[in-house]
Design a protein around this motif. Structure first.
Motif, PDB file in Angstrom:
ATOM      1  N   ALA A  48     131.838  34.904  38.244  1.00  0.00           N
ATOM      2  CA  ALA A  48     132.818  33.820  38.223  1.00  0.00           C
ATOM      3  C   ALA A  48     134.060  34.205  39.017  1.00  0.00           C
ATOM      4  CB  ALA A  48     133.187  33.472  36.788  1.00  0.00           C
ATOM      5  N   SER A  49     134.517  35.444  38.881  1.00  0.00           N
ATOM      6  CA  SER A  49     135.714  35.891  39.595  1.00  0.00           C
ATOM      7  C   SER A  49     135.488  35.912  41.093  1.00  0.00           C
ATOM      8  CB  SER A  49     136.122  37.282  39.103  1.00  0.00           C
ATOM      9  OG  SER A  49     136.467  37.250  37.736  1.00  0.00           O
ATOM     10  N   ALA A  50     134.275  36.264  41.517  1.00  0.00           N
ATOM     11  CA  ALA A  50     134.002  36.423  42.942  1.00  0.00           C
ATOM     12  C   ALA A  50     133.613  35.124  43.628  1.00  0.00           C
ATOM     13  CB  ALA A  50     132.887  37.459  43.139  1.00  0.00           C
ATOM     14  N   TYR A  51     132.898  34.234  42.946  1.00  0.00           N
ATOM     15  CA  TYR A  51     132.258  33.122  43.635  1.00  0.00           C
ATOM     16  C   TYR A  51     132.572  31.739  43.081  1.00  0.00           C
ATOM     17  CZ  TYR A  51     129.375  37.014  45.264  1.00  0.00           C
ATOM     18  OH  TYR A  51     128.944  38.206  45.792  1.00  0.00           O
ATOM     19  N   MET A  52     133.294  31.642  41.969  1.00  0.00           N
ATOM     20  CA  MET A  52     133.510  30.334  41.362  1.00  0.00           C
ATOM     21  C   MET A  52     134.960  29.897  41.467  1.00  0.00           C
ATOM     22  SD  MET A  52     130.901  30.612  38.099  1.00  0.00           S
ATOM     23  CE  MET A  52     129.290  31.389  38.370  1.00  0.00           C
ATOM     24  N   ASN A  53     135.194  28.631  41.159  1.00  0.00           N
ATOM     25  CA  ASN A  53     136.530  28.058  41.316  1.00  0.00           C
ATOM     26  C   ASN A  53     137.536  28.648  40.332  1.00  0.00           C
ATOM     27  OD1 ASN A  53     135.841  26.166  43.417  1.00  0.00           O
ATOM     28  ND2 ASN A  53     134.797  24.951  41.864  1.00  0.00           N
ATOM     29  N   ARG A  54     137.079  28.956  39.098  1.00  0.00           N
ATOM     30  CA  ARG A  54     137.967  29.473  38.061  1.00  0.00           C
ATOM     31  C   ARG A  54     137.267  30.606  37.312  1.00  0.00           C
ATOM     32  NH1 ARG A  54     138.019  24.146  38.412  1.00  0.00           N
ATOM     33  NH2 ARG A  54     136.181  24.087  37.055  1.00  0.00           N
ATOM     34  N   PRO A  55     138.012  31.625  36.908  1.00  0.00           N
ATOM     35  CA  PRO A  55     137.378  32.733  36.185  1.00  0.00           C
ATOM     36  C   PRO A  55     136.622  32.319  34.939  1.00  0.00           C
ATOM     37  CG  PRO A  55     139.590  33.343  36.888  1.00  0.00           C
ATOM     38  CD  PRO A  55     139.442  31.870  37.172  1.00  0.00           C
ATOM     39  N   LEU A  56     137.113  31.284  34.239  1.00  0.00           N
ATOM     40  CA  LEU A  56     136.456  30.865  33.001  1.00  0.00           C
ATOM     41  C   LEU A  56     135.227  29.989  33.233  1.00  0.00           C
ATOM     42  CD1 LEU A  56     139.508  30.156  30.650  1.00  0.00           C
ATOM     43  CD2 LEU A  56     138.039  32.185  30.739  1.00  0.00           C
ATOM     44  N   ASP A  57     134.882  29.716  34.499  1.00  0.00           N
ATOM     45  CA  ASP A  57     133.683  28.920  34.773  1.00  0.00           C
ATOM     46  C   ASP A  57     132.409  29.621  34.313  1.00  0.00           C
ATOM     47  OD1 ASP A  57     134.979  26.744  35.812  1.00  0.00           O
ATOM     48  OD2 ASP A  57     134.830  27.391  37.902  1.00  0.00           O
ATOM     49  N   TYR A  58     132.516  30.934  34.038  1.00  0.00           N
ATOM     50  CA  TYR A  58     131.316  31.634  33.567  1.00  0.00           C
ATOM     51  C   TYR A  58     130.800  31.053  32.254  1.00  0.00           C
ATOM     52  CZ  TYR A  58     133.645  34.200  29.787  1.00  0.00           C
ATOM     53  OH  TYR A  58     134.291  34.535  28.627  1.00  0.00           O
ATOM     54  N   ARG A  59     131.699  30.439  31.465  1.00  0.00           N
ATOM     55  CA  ARG A  59     131.282  29.920  30.164  1.00  0.00           C
ATOM     56  C   ARG A  59     130.231  28.828  30.288  1.00  0.00           C
ATOM     57  NH1 ARG A  59     137.210  29.452  27.145  1.00  0.00           N
ATOM     58  NH2 ARG A  59     137.559  31.708  26.898  1.00  0.00           N
ATOM     59  N   ARG A  60     130.402  27.954  31.285  1.00  0.00           N
ATOM     60  CA  ARG A  60     129.402  26.900  31.483  1.00  0.00           C
ATOM     61  C   ARG A  60     128.079  27.496  31.953  1.00  0.00           C
ATOM     62  NH1 ARG A  60     129.951  22.004  35.873  1.00  0.00           N
ATOM     63  NH2 ARG A  60     127.729  21.440  35.922  1.00  0.00           N
ATOM     64  N   VAL A  61     128.142  28.481  32.856  1.00  0.00           N
ATOM     65  CA  VAL A  61     126.912  29.136  33.313  1.00  0.00           C
ATOM     66  C   VAL A  61     126.225  29.823  32.149  1.00  0.00           C
ATOM     67  CG1 VAL A  61     125.957  30.866  34.883  1.00  0.00           C
ATOM     68  CG2 VAL A  61     127.888  29.453  35.613  1.00  0.00           C
ATOM     69  N   GLN A  62     127.000  30.472  31.293  1.00  0.00           N
ATOM     70  CA  GLN A  62     126.437  31.134  30.117  1.00  0.00           C
ATOM     71  C   GLN A  62     125.740  30.135  29.214  1.00  0.00           C
ATOM     72  OE1 GLN A  62     129.345  33.044  27.631  1.00  0.00           O
ATOM     73  NE2 GLN A  62     127.808  34.009  26.298  1.00  0.00           N
ATOM     74  N   ARG A  63     126.395  28.987  28.980  1.00  0.00           N
ATOM     75  CA  ARG A  63     125.830  27.977  28.084  1.00  0.00           C
ATOM     76  C   ARG A  63     124.562  27.362  28.669  1.00  0.00           C
ATOM     77  NH1 ARG A  63     129.896  25.268  28.021  1.00  0.00           N
ATOM     78  NH2 ARG A  63     129.414  23.570  29.457  1.00  0.00           N
ATOM     79  N   GLU A  64     124.609  26.985  29.947  1.00  0.00           N
ATOM     80  CA  GLU A  64     123.469  26.285  30.534  1.00  0.00           C
ATOM     81  C   GLU A  64     122.289  27.209  30.802  1.00  0.00           C
ATOM     82  OE1 GLU A  64     124.747  24.050  33.918  1.00  0.00           O
ATOM     83  OE2 GLU A  64     126.121  22.790  32.757  1.00  0.00           O
ATOM     84  N   ASN A  65     122.554  28.511  30.942  1.00  0.00           N
ATOM     85  CA  ASN A  65     121.462  29.463  31.168  1.00  0.00           C
ATOM     86  C   ASN A  65     121.088  30.244  29.906  1.00  0.00           C
ATOM     87  OD1 ASN A  65     120.825  29.848  34.359  1.00  0.00           O
ATOM     88  ND2 ASN A  65     122.960  29.245  34.052  1.00  0.00           N
ATOM     89  N   ARG A  66     121.766  29.925  28.798  1.00  0.00           N
ATOM     90  CA  ARG A  66     121.463  30.538  27.507  1.00  0.00           C
ATOM     91  C   ARG A  66     121.541  32.064  27.587  1.00  0.00           C
ATOM     92  NH1 ARG A  66     116.438  26.730  25.270  1.00  0.00           N
ATOM     93  NH2 ARG A  66     117.582  24.754  25.428  1.00  0.00           N
ATOM     94  N   VAL A  67     122.665  32.532  28.108  1.00  0.00           N
ATOM     95  CA  VAL A  67     122.917  33.966  28.202  1.00  0.00           C
ATOM     96  C   VAL A  67     123.646  34.412  26.941  1.00  0.00           C
ATOM     97  CG1 VAL A  67     124.132  35.767  29.476  1.00  0.00           C
ATOM     98  CG2 VAL A  67     123.002  33.905  30.704  1.00  0.00           C
ATOM     99  N   ALA A  68     123.099  35.400  26.246  1.00  0.00           N
ATOM    100  CA  ALA A  68     123.688  35.845  24.980  1.00  0.00           C
ATOM    101  C   ALA A  68     124.998  36.586  25.202  1.00  0.00           C
ATOM    102  CB  ALA A  68     122.693  36.738  24.235  1.00  0.00           C
ATOM    103  N   ASN A  69     125.019  37.500  26.172  1.00  0.00           N
ATOM    104  CA  ASN A  69     126.208  38.325  26.411  1.00  0.00           C
ATOM    105  C   ASN A  69     126.599  38.201  27.881  1.00  0.00           C
ATOM    106  OD1 ASN A  69     128.168  40.303  26.762  1.00  0.00           O
ATOM    107  ND2 ASN A  69     127.095  41.829  25.499  1.00  0.00           N
ATOM    108  N   PRO A  70     127.779  37.626  28.202  1.00  0.00           N
ATOM    109  CA  PRO A  70     128.154  37.437  29.605  1.00  0.00           C
ATOM    110  C   PRO A  70     128.391  38.741  30.357  1.00  0.00           C
ATOM    111  CG  PRO A  70     130.019  36.950  28.177  1.00  0.00           C
ATOM    112  CD  PRO A  70     128.825  37.140  27.280  1.00  0.00           C
ATOM    113  N   ARG A  71     128.489  39.872  29.615  1.00  0.00           N
ATOM    114  CA  ARG A  71     128.704  41.169  30.261  1.00  0.00           C
ATOM    115  C   ARG A  71     127.412  41.957  30.449  1.00  0.00           C
ATOM    116  NH1 ARG A  71     134.106  42.221  30.508  1.00  0.00           N
ATOM    117  NH2 ARG A  71     135.447  40.995  29.105  1.00  0.00           N
TER     118      ARG A  71
END
Length: 300
Positions: A48-71
């Motif tokens: 998210a920090s490198a390629y997305m519009n906002r750092p917190l955009d990872y949350r949507r990717v996590q939700r839609e891809n069903r990722v348990a731990n974003p790290r």
């Protein structure tokens, strides 16, 4: 250019349409995703920090891809990244050639362009009679603005995640002729008018808009072009055209170019003259005269 004009004449039936205002469905990216294969060291937060519009955009990717731990991500896993989250940085084009009365309005300053001049997003190119300007895009594509036309460079962007370019132009009046290099997703290329959007990933096509009648016409020479007006949409292949207006599009075959009598005769007079043999079914003809053999730099 010598007095003996080496010219080629191409013709096609102009498409007709009724007045309208339009909203495009072609270029909508809300549901589009880009596959990303996880590499060693990747985390959703870093992506998210490198390629997305906002750092917190990872949350949507996590939700839609069903990722348990974003790290913690499994190496080799494929993530579906929503394109509307991906950061697209400014890109540039340049003036590759021009002739006659050409104006470039950029950064609040209007004047004649110079060869090789950098053109940025939101610039407006205008041409007078017997003039043209050729715009070279960063991926090798080019757009020619023929005489009596006004075209706005509405989008020049490059996606940070993979360098894919995304370009769009708006024909405010007159014509634009494009030869587009195949694009890498999520990049693309579109030409808009007040009544339509023509979108491609690689092809050779022309778009025109007539202010008086609010008519838009798209002519496809190679590849395929999706044209939308309102909720209506058509896919045109080579040798097909689309008229667009009133939230509706109409797919039509393009007639072949008419035969010319004595096409190789030298043109030594001040006025260039061709004898066109009538073509059944044609209502009118459109001729193009260019100063290069490839018919790229057409000025009339």
């Amino acid at each position: 250019m010598s007095n003996n004009w080496a010219s080629v004449l191409a013709a096609a039936v102009l498409l007709s349409a009724a007045p309208a205002a339009a909203q495009s469905t072609v270029s909508s990216r809300q549901a589009e995703t880009l596959d990303y294969v996880v590499r060693p060291g990747d985390t959703l937060i870093d992506l998210a920090s490198a390629y997305m519009n906002r750092p917190l955009d990872y949350r949507r990717v996590q939700r839609e891809n069903r990722v348990a731990n974003p790290r913690r991500l499994s190496i080799g896993r494929t993530l579906a990244l929503p394109v509307d989250l991906l950061r697209a940085d400014p890109d540039e084009a340049r003036i590759a050639g021009f002739r006659g009365a050409v104006s470039l309005n950029q950064d609040g300053v209007s004047g004649a362009p110079t060869s090789g001049q950098i053109v940025r997003e939101s610039a407006v190119l205008s041409t007078g009679a017997n003039a043209f300007v050729r715009l070279a895009l960063s991926d090798g594509s080019h757009v020619v603005v023929p005489s009596n036309s006004r075209v706005r460079v509405s989008r020049l962007r490059r996606y940070a995640i993979n360098g894919a370019v995304d370009h769009a132009l708006t024909v405010e009046t007159g014509r634009a002729e494009s030869r587009v290099t195949p694009r890498t997703r999520p990049g693309g290329f579109a030409i808009r008018t007040p009544v339509s959007v023509s979108a491609v990933r690689g092809t050779d096509f022309r778009v025109s808009f007539d202010e008086a009648s609010e008519r838009s016409a798209t002519e496809v020479l190679e590849g395929a072009v999706a044209v939308a007006s309102g909720e209506d949409e058509a896919l045109a292949a080579a040798d097909q055209g689309v008229s667009a207006a009133a939230g509706a599009v109409r797919l039509l075959p393009l007639l072949p170019a008419p035969a010319l009598a004595r096409p190789d005769a030298p043109q030594t007079q001040p006025q260039v003259v061709f004898e066109v043999q009538p073509l059944p079914g044609a209502e009118r003809y459109r001729g193009r005269i260019a100063q290069d053999a490839g018919m790229i730099e057409s000025f009339a």
